[in-house]
Scaffold this active site. Structure first.
Site, short mmCIF file in Angstrom:
data_model
loop_
_atom_site.label_atom_id
_atom_site.label_comp_id
_atom_site.label_asym_id
_atom_site.label_seq_id
_atom_site.Cartn_x
_atom_site.Cartn_y
_atom_site.Cartn_z
N ARG A 1 0.86 -1.18 0.00
CA ARG A 1 0.00 0.00 0.00
C ARG A 1 0.89 1.22 0.00
NH1 ARG A 1 2.49 1.76 3.63
NH2 ARG A 1 1.00 3.44 3.76
N GLY A 2 0.27 2.41 -0.16
CA GLY A 2 1.07 3.63 -0.33
C GLY A 2 1.20 3.88 -1.82
N ALA A 3 0.89 5.13 -2.23
CA ALA A 3 0.74 5.41 -3.67
C ALA A 3 1.94 5.00 -4.54
CB ALA A 3 0.40 6.89 -3.85
N ARG B 1 -7.51 -0.08 -6.66
CA ARG B 1 -7.65 1.03 -5.71
C ARG B 1 -7.78 2.33 -6.51
NH1 ARG B 1 -4.17 1.12 -0.49
NH2 ARG B 1 -6.03 2.26 0.14
N GLN C 1 -1.85 2.56 9.95
CA GLN C 1 -0.56 2.60 9.24
C GLN C 1 0.51 3.31 10.08
OE1 GLN C 1 -3.51 3.28 7.84
NE2 GLN C 1 -3.58 2.77 5.68
N ASP D 1 -1.68 10.66 -2.09
CA ASP D 1 -2.12 9.64 -3.06
C ASP D 1 -2.43 10.25 -4.41
OD1 ASP D 1 -2.72 8.49 -0.26
OD2 ASP D 1 -2.62 6.81 -1.67
N ASN E 1 -4.93 12.60 0.60
CA ASN E 1 -4.06 11.70 1.38
C ASN E 1 -4.94 10.97 2.40
OD1 ASN E 1 -1.41 10.63 1.97
ND2 ASN E 1 -1.47 11.79 3.89
N LYS E 2 -4.31 10.10 3.15
CA LYS E 2 -5.02 9.26 4.12
C LYS E 2 -6.02 10.05 4.95
CE LYS E 2 -4.92 5.77 4.41
NZ LYS E 2 -5.98 4.97 3.74
O1 MRU Z 1 -4.42 3.27 2.24
P1 MRU Z 1 -2.94 3.42 2.10
O2 MRU Z 1 -2.16 2.83 3.22
O3 MRU Z 1 -2.46 2.95 0.73
O4 MRU Z 1 -2.71 4.99 2.15
C1 MRU Z 1 -1.41 5.48 2.08
C2 MRU Z 1 -1.32 6.95 2.21
O5 MRU Z 1 -2.31 7.64 2.35
C3 MRU Z 1 0.04 7.56 2.08
O6 MRU Z 1 0.15 8.69 2.88
C4 MRU Z 1 0.24 7.98 0.61
O7 MRU Z 1 -0.03 6.91 -0.25
C5 MRU Z 1 1.61 8.49 0.36
S1 MRU Z 1 2.79 7.19 0.41
C6 MRU Z 1 4.32 7.78 0.04
#
Ligand code: MRU
Length: 349
Positions: free
Chosen positions: A45-47, A88, A198, A239, A249-250
């Site tokens: 996970r994470g963009a 996603r 996270q 993201d 973002n999250k």
């Molecule tokens: O749902 P996730 O864990 O994929 O969300 C991740 C985030 O929101 C991160 O902050 C974002 O992807 C940046 S990662 C460098």
């Protein structure tokens, strides 16, 4: 050094992030469907990590193609991209990687390459995407590190670390690592990041591994620590960033940004240009993922909320550009007005 996803001859190797911090288990994903499931189910996970994984997923799908006709491979590629593209919706790096891999295919096809050559070219491009991502994070770390003061404490939300990218640095955690590399003393407050945790599970794990002082707080403590003067900067990842600088973002990032504004604390966003979506004029155009309500009603198998309760589980929110003090990319630091500064960065590309 953490690298959460790797290409191997056998398939795509991924660190199962669902099990962290208590178990470090690697999975070998041998088909594009396995990779798609891995992205959807949060193995990775994470963009930026999602973008790298999507590219490897496409490469493994193309590698597994058994036909002899380039048109059939093209049809298979479209199907692979459709499946991976449905995993996603918010992280634009996913669609960025799909577009790039499709363009690579078209170029190779246009040049009359054989199927064997096309497979090699696409595997190589996925590896390049991974390497370029790590290099982008290194530059983000350098530029972002310069923004942080020595002896400061930074609040971060979610996990925008090596785990959330191609590896090594991370975006928000890259900025912190960059400052530490520059000889500064930095400590971190990581908020838990309900409901998926996270911050508690991943950011805390990563920073402890690197010996960067980190203190865990619940999400609802961030206002208190800011008011007490305990935080000198907020750094988060993203993201998807719209052309006007609105930042998805999250979930909870918006709340942290508003609090930072209230307390006069700089709010920085760190992200590679592959996270900037110039086709999305504003944050209102960014699709927001909604996830299984069980993430909120349960903690593993323990039920926390009454059966039948109505629940919304928005996975992301949008912070308006006017309260974002800077966007740190591999091309440098963008400031307001973002419509111009971000466009310029693409023009230099
Ligand atoms: O749902 P996730 O864990 O994929 O969300 C991740 C985030 O929101 C991160 O902050 C974002 O992807 C940046 S990662 C460098």
């Amino acid at each position: 050094m953490i690298i959460p996803v790797e290409w191997t001859e056998e398939g795509v190797k991924m660190l199962d992030q669902r099990l962290l911090p208590t178990e470090e288990k690697w999975l070998m994903l041998k088909t594009f469907n396995d990779v798609a499931d891995g992205i959807r189910d949060m193995v990775v996970r994470g963009a930026p990590a999602i973008g790298v994984s999507a590219a490897y997923g496409i490469a493994v799908g193309v590698k597994n193609f058994v036909g002899t006709n380039v048109e059939d491979l093209e049809e298979e590629l479209d199907y692979i991209c459709e499946v991976i593209g449905k995993t996603r919706p918010t992280a634009v790096n996913l669609f960025w990687a799909i577009d790039r891999m499709k363009r690579t295919f078209q170029k190779a096809k246009g040049e009359g390459k054989t199927i064997t050559e096309i497979k090699q070219i696409m595997i190589q491009d996925a590896k390049d995407i991974h390497e370029e991502d790590i290099e982008s994070q290194r530059l983000i770390a350098k530029f972002g590190g310069e923004l942080l003061d020595d002896n400061s404490t930074v609040l971060t939300h979610c996990n925008a670390g090596a785990l959330a990218t191609g590896g090594v640095w991370g975006t928000a955690l890259g900025v912190i690592r960059g400052a530490v590399d520059q000889g500064k003393t930095i400590s971190v407050y990581a908020d838990e990041t309900r409901p998926y945790l996270q911050g508690a599970r991943l950011t805390a794990w990563e920073l402890l591994k690197d010996n960067i002082p980190v203190t865990l707080i619940t999400d609802n403590m961030s206002g208190h620590v800011m008011k007490k003067g305990m935080i000198q900067a907020v750094v988060v990842g993203s993201d998807r960033i719209a052309a006007n600088g609105d930042v998805a973002n999250k979930i909870g990032t918006y709340m942290v940004a508003v609090l930072a504004k209230q307390h006069g604390i700089p709010f920085y966003v760190a992200a590679p240009l592959s996270t900037v979506d110039m086709n999305c004029p504003t944050g209102d155009d960014i699709p927001i993922e909604e996830r299984d309500i069980r993430e909120i009603t349960h903690m593993k198998d323990i039920q926390l909320a009454p059966e039948g309760i109505s629940v919304d589980n928005f996975a992301f929110d949008v912070t308006p550009n006017e309260i974002v003090d800077a966007i740190i990319t591999e091309k440098g630091v963008a400031r307001k007005p973002y419509t111009e500064s971000l466009r310029k960065m693409f023009e230099e590309n």
